[in-house]
Design an enzyme around this catalytic site. Structure first.
Site, mmCIF file in Angstrom:
data_model
loop_
_atom_site.group_PDB
_atom_site.id
_atom_site.type_symbol
_atom_site.label_atom_id
_atom_site.label_comp_id
_atom_site.label_asym_id
_atom_site.label_seq_id
_atom_site.Cartn_x
_atom_site.Cartn_y
_atom_site.Cartn_z
ATOM 1 C CG ASN A 1 -8.386 -12.300 3.231
ATOM 2 O OD1 ASN A 1 -8.787 -12.477 4.008
ATOM 3 N ND2 ASN A 1 -9.314 -11.470 2.602
ATOM 4 C CE LYS B 1 -12.072 -12.909 1.077
ATOM 5 N NZ LYS B 1 -13.016 -12.520 0.029
ATOM 6 C CG HIS C 1 -10.204 -7.357 1.077
ATOM 7 N ND1 HIS C 1 -11.384 -7.356 0.788
ATOM 8 C CD2 HIS C 1 -9.540 -8.241 0.718
ATOM 9 C CE1 HIS C 1 -11.679 -8.619 0.023
ATOM 10 N NE2 HIS C 1 -10.628 -9.237 -0.102
ATOM 11 C CD GLU D 1 -14.694 -9.493 1.041
ATOM 12 O OE1 GLU D 1 -14.071 -9.983 2.312
ATOM 13 O OE2 GLU D 1 -14.556 -10.225 0.274
ATOM 14 C CD GLU E 1 -7.814 -9.485 -3.228
ATOM 15 O OE1 GLU E 1 -7.312 -10.521 -3.233
ATOM 16 O OE2 GLU E 1 -8.652 -9.014 -2.434
ATOM 17 N N GLY F 1 -14.642 -14.024 -4.994
ATOM 18 C CA GLY F 1 -15.565 -14.727 -4.449
ATOM 19 C C GLY F 1 -16.763 -15.125 -5.413
ATOM 20 C CB SER G 1 -12.016 -16.747 -8.489
ATOM 21 O OG SER G 1 -13.367 -16.068 -7.973
HETATM 22 P P1 PGA Z 1 -11.493 -15.313 -3.344
HETATM 23 O O1 PGA Z 1 -11.081 -13.963 -2.396
HETATM 24 O O2 PGA Z 1 -10.086 -15.864 -3.502
HETATM 25 O O3 PGA Z 1 -12.331 -15.852 -2.338
HETATM 26 O O4 PGA Z 1 -11.906 -14.625 -4.576
HETATM 27 C C1 PGA Z 1 -9.908 -13.059 -2.369
HETATM 28 C C2 PGA Z 1 -9.745 -12.031 -1.575
HETATM 29 O O5 PGA Z 1 -10.734 -11.550 -1.144
HETATM 30 O O6 PGA Z 1 -8.721 -11.751 -1.031
#
Ligand code: PGA
Length: 251
Positions: A9, A11, A95, A97, A167, A173, A212
């Protein structure tokens, strides 16, 4: 046996030049990795780039969002059929976000999920609890509610053509990964929730872990019975890290 899937992903990162280098290295590296599925979910403008670089490779591609609407006066929206035009196999929906920063509620996520499936794209449905929710002991309640919204709207059979991603919001993140045991516990809950409606569908659906995931922790996560791969944010932007995670998912 469920074949593992590792999906990047990206982003809102990248540019034409850096993407090209990243895609080149991933496509080349995937020639030596067998028995798993690999995909990258890129920003909309880079779908043609992903398509032209990745077609006839081992790497699939997809988008990070889709409109719930088929077409019409929806300024700024991108429909599922437009994603099909650029060869998308996957699209991320729900997601955290998008849920928190863009106000997407469970019913919007369900509508997006169905719009994607209606065009033959596999939705990657993200669910997950916040730290506060975990600490209040309502993790199961939260993820079940997020999953049920889609099961109720789309029907359990739809999960045969979808992927679920657990998630935990507190792990995205942050560098703070769920332990394999914490993740497995929720993955098992999610699979049981699907199984309540259809055990066969539950056995087949892939449930990815995201939050992460790194080269150093992927193998122990993927070793768990109900963890069928990963949804990878930060580490998907570094080709060698992403490939190491793909290698950890090899069958
Ligand atoms: P990350 O993000 O691996 O940077 O923690 C995962 C995601 O948001 O899909």
């Amino acid at each position: 046996m469920r074949r593992k899937l590792v999906a990047g992903n990206w982003k809102m990162h990248g540019n034409l030049a850096s993407n090209q280098a990243l895609l080149d290295t991933i496509a080349a590296g995937m020639k030596r990795i067998q028995g798993m599925d690999c995909a990258v979910c890129v920003p909309f403008p880079y779908l043609p780039q992903a398509q032209s670089r990745l077609q006839r490779t081992e790497v699939a591609w997809g988008a990070q969002n889709v409109s719930p609407h088929a077409q019409g006066a929806f300024t700024g929206e991108v429909s599922a059929s437009m994603l099909v035009d650029f060869g998308c196999r996957f699209v991320i929906v729900g997601h955290s976000e998008r849920r928190t920063l863009f106000g997407e509620d469970d019913s919007t996520v369900a509508a997006k999920f169905m719009a994607a499936q209606g065009s033959g794209i596999l939705p990657i449905l993200c669910v997950g609890e916040t730290l506060q929710e975990r600490e209040s002991g309502i993790t199961a309640q939260v993820v079940n509610r997020q999953l049920d919204a889609v099961l109720d709207a789309a029907g359990v059979a739809a999960m045969a053509k979808a992927v679920i991603a657990y998630e935990p919001v507190w792990a995205i993140g942050t560098g703070r990964t769920a332990t394999p045991e914490q993740a497995q516990e929720v993955h098992a809950l999610l699979r049981a929730r699907v199984s309540d409606r259809d055990p066969g569908v539950a056995r087949g659906v892939r449930i990815l872990y995201g939050g992460s995931v790194k080269a150093g922790n992927a193998a122990e996560l993927f070793a768990k019975a109900d963890i069928d791969g990963g949804l990878i944010g930060g580490a998907s932007l570094v080709a060698d890290d992403f490939l190491a995670i793909c290698r950890a998912a090899q069958g």
